[in-house]
Scaffold this motif. Structure first.
Motif, mmCIF file in Angstrom:
data_model
loop_
_atom_site.group_PDB
_atom_site.id
_atom_site.type_symbol
_atom_site.label_atom_id
_atom_site.label_comp_id
_atom_site.label_asym_id
_atom_site.label_seq_id
_atom_site.Cartn_x
_atom_site.Cartn_y
_atom_site.Cartn_z
ATOM 1 N N GLY A 137 -11.111 -13.115 3.239
ATOM 2 C CA GLY A 137 -12.858 -12.474 2.048
ATOM 3 C C GLY A 137 -12.689 -11.335 1.718
ATOM 4 O O GLY A 137 -13.266 -10.748 0.987
ATOM 5 N N VAL A 138 -11.136 -10.843 1.710
ATOM 6 C CA VAL A 138 -11.048 -9.583 0.922
ATOM 7 C C VAL A 138 -9.973 -9.856 -0.732
ATOM 8 O O VAL A 138 -9.223 -9.881 0.221
ATOM 9 N N SER A 139 -10.727 -8.910 -1.156
ATOM 10 C CA SER A 139 -9.787 -8.868 -2.370
ATOM 11 C C SER A 139 -8.483 -8.756 -2.593
ATOM 12 O O SER A 139 -8.231 -7.121 -1.320
ATOM 13 N N PRO A 140 -7.522 -9.195 -3.007
ATOM 14 C CA PRO A 140 -6.210 -8.736 -2.787
ATOM 15 C C PRO A 140 -6.115 -7.279 -3.380
ATOM 16 O O PRO A 140 -5.672 -6.302 -3.209
ATOM 17 N N GLU A 141 -6.723 -6.829 -4.000
ATOM 18 C CA GLU A 141 -6.804 -5.348 -5.519
ATOM 19 C C GLU A 141 -7.082 -4.637 -4.050
ATOM 20 O O GLU A 141 -7.074 -3.329 -4.520
ATOM 21 N N GLU A 142 -8.671 -4.790 -3.545
ATOM 22 C CA GLU A 142 -8.572 -3.226 -2.397
ATOM 23 C C GLU A 142 -8.304 -3.202 -1.380
ATOM 24 O O GLU A 142 -7.548 -1.961 -1.247
ATOM 25 N N PHE A 143 -7.414 -4.456 -0.502
ATOM 26 C CA PHE A 143 -6.792 -4.499 0.225
ATOM 27 C C PHE A 143 -5.677 -4.090 -0.103
ATOM 28 O O PHE A 143 -4.450 -2.699 0.298
#
Length: 637
Positions: A31-37
């Protein structure tokens, strides 16, 4: 060493593999975007880059596949995110201890450009430009536009890169069952991208190595630039509740290395591949003899739409560019264009396509018409109706520049002359959009009658084009037909001009009806002159494709030049042919009886003039309107 220099070497370049699955394996929460991660944990991202570098890859791609404004989470700034991701990749590359390239990665936007979708093409170009500025600022060595599924979007992304930077561009499209999602073949994709001057092109995703092989072979057959291949680790399989890619590192490496043996120069992996897959591929390549494939030398020009491709030049079939969407002498078309209406333009488009036109010239240059608004509007509407490439015909360079974004492929621009500043203004636009253009040998107010005068102007214009980085593959020459009623030597000078262009590998065209202006039996002169020029090597002509004698001559030329295989089309159309009253009677062939009053008058179909006139009057047509809008234009054309 620069990327383009390394591309020229025989040893294949190795790209990295999948990023999404590696992030998931490294702790990306559901559920977490790869970009934010990746912004929060650059250490993990750098570790993934290092794992691929340890596997021996030559190119690592920034984690910016979803970094365009249409997809990036609102919490992230587009420029800052893309810059940071390239910097993270650069930091990993700096520790490799060998030359490594960082590719600024650009994925699809998730939108279709108008008229296919809801996004204005200039907005799409702007969105990609914003992303690419960040990639450049971060220190990317090249821009890698990948997993494209629509030709228009791939073209928009390349245009954005061209407008933002001078970095080399590599483009990859995904294909299933031989075409992209919106119907483009590998050849159409390749020729469109080569018109745009990309450094390398290829295919990735959707297919495993076995299924991708025919696509790669097709690309190799038409590409003069290096070819890229990034297959998945086989076709995905559902095992229980989990989707897996079945090919292990050794099997993947063995199958993918075979692409290098056929001539592919950039190899990598897509979905399901890991550093272990790439390490195995690096090892497999050491035992492969890379094919030194012959360079495909382009001659003439290549036009494309999403689903059609047309080559013009030596060895290609003669083509007619339909001239009828032009308000000159057409009161009804002029009236509708002034009112922002296009029904008559659509009718003329359909009529010309039925008559065999392979390109439609589009001109909206009437009084009280703003071409910068109307030309783009008509072009996008025609793109949604017809499959053939269009020719954008305007003396207004701004109108052409505004219409080109709506062209999903390589459309023709008519034209660039020796008028002061015309090449400098319009040439770079054609270069950045990959739009072939007609070079018109006119300079100043004097008409160049002799071929030597025209050749001198063309040579000067070609020098200008070279200085602007415009490749010859975008250049087509109008040999400039002059009326033989005032310039008796004009026809023979045209033949000399055609032969010179042919010797230079340049495609050619001419405005056919100019040669017969002021003379009787114009159809006869036009068709005869066309046949003479085709014999000398003329590639095309701008004419009315419905003119019977021209249609007959084109069909005969196709047989005599060998482009109508075994004369099959000719036999089918002309088996019952006979001349009658100046009109061809050939069943359902090109000379069938005229179906409209205007055509009956234009083509001399006297038997049908009265019945068609009675039909129009019975339908409520005003006699005066018929005379003004139908009979007079047909008689004077």
């Amino acid at each position: 060493m620069k990327f383009v220099q390394r591309l020229a070497e025989r040893r294949p370049l190795l790209l990295d593999g999948a990023m999404g699955t590696m992030l998931q394996a490294s702790g990306l929460p559901a559920g977490v975007s790869p970009e934010e991660f990746c912004m929060e944990r650059p250490d993990i991202l750098q570790g993934i880059h290092k794992a691929y570098l340890d596997a021996g890859v030559d190119i690592i791609t920034s984690c910016t596949f979803g970094g365009n404004p249409c997809k990036l989470p609102a919490s992230l700034d587009v420029f800052t995110f893309n810059k940071r991701m390239v910097e993270t990749a650069r930091a990993a590359a700096a520790q490799a201890g060998r030359p490594v390239f960082v590719a600024g990665n650009v994925g699809p936007s998730g939108h279709f450009a108008r008229p296919l979708g809801d996004m204005e093409p200039e907005e799409l170009i702007k969105a990609f430009s914003e992303q690419i500025r960040g990639l450049v600022a971060g220190g990317a060595d090249l821009i890698f536009i990948e997993t494209q599924f629509d030709l228009a979007e791939a073209r928009a992304a390349v245009t954005a890169a061209r407008q933002v930077c001078d970095l080399p561009v590599m483009v990859s499209m995904t294909f299933e069952q031989g075409v992209s999602l919106t119907g483009s073949s590998p050849t159409i994709f390749a020729e469109t991208m080569q018109n745009m001057g990309v450094a390398a092109l290829g295919t990735n995703c959707s297919l495993g190595p076995d299924q991708m092989l025919p696509v790669v072979e097709e690309l190799l057959s038409v590409c003069s630039c290096p070819v890229v291949a990034e297959p998945n680790a086989g076709l995905p399989e559902l095992r229980g509740s989990e989707t897996v890619f079945p090919l292990g590192p050794e099997a993947f490496a063995q199958k993918t290395a075979a692409f290098a043996a056929r001539g592919a120069r950039v190899l990598g992996g897509c979905c399901g591949t890991t550093p272990q897959h790439l390490a195995a591929l690096r090892q497999a390549l050491e035992s492969v003899t890379c094919d030194e494939r012959p360079v495909v030398s382009p001659s003439g020009i290549c036009l494309t739409s999403r689903s059609q491709l047309l080559r013009l030049g030596e060895g290609q079939p003669f083509s007619v560019i339909g001239e009828r969407i032009n308000p000159t002498g057409k009161k009804e078309l002029t009236r509708q264009l002034q009112a922002g209406q296009f029904d008559e333009a659509f009718r003329l488009a359909d009529e010309q396509l039925q008559a065999g036109a392979r390109i439609l010239d589009v001109n909206v240059g009437a009084s009280l018409v703003d071409e910068t608004v109307l030309l783009p509007d008509l072009v996008q509407r025609l793109v949604s109706r017809v499959d053939v490439p269009l020719s954008l015909d305007s003396s207004n360079a701004q109108a052409i520049a505004r219409a080109l974004p709506y062209c999903p492929g390589s459309f023709l621009v008519n034209s660039i002359s020796g008028e002061a500043g015309r090449m400098e203004l319009l040439g770079p636009v054609c270069r950045d959009f990959g739009a072939p253009f007609i070079l018109l040998p006119l300079q100043g107010t004097k008409l160049p009658v002799r071929a030597s005068e025209r050749i001198a102007i063309v040579e000067k214009l070609l020098e200008q084009a070279d200085s602007l980085g415009i490749p010859r593959r975008l250049v087509m020459v109008d040999i400039l037909a002059l009326s033989v009623s005032s310039k008796p030597e004009g026809a023979l000078q045209c033949l000399e001009m055609v032969r010179w262009c042919r010797s230079q590998g340049l495609a050619t065209t001419l405005g056919l009806s100019n040669v017969s202006f002021g003379l009787p039996a114009r159809d006869l002169l036009n068709a005869t002159f066309m046949a003479m020029c085709a014999g000398a090597g003329l590639s095309s002509c701008i004419a009315n494709p419905s003119a019977p004698r021209l249609h007959e001559a084109c069909d005969a030329v196709a047989v005599l030049q060998g482009s109508d295989s075994n004369a099959g089309s000719f036999i089918a159309s002309y088996a019952g042919w006979k001349a009658s009253g100046g009109v061809v009677r050939a069943g359902k062939g090109p000379g069938a009886a005229a179906e409209t009053l205007g055509d009956a008058v234009l083509f001399g179909d006297l038997e049908n003039v009265l019945p068609l006139l009675e039909k129009e009057l019975a339908a409520g047509a005003e006699p005066f309107a018929l005379v003004q809008d139908v009979l007079i234009p047909a008689i004077t054309e």
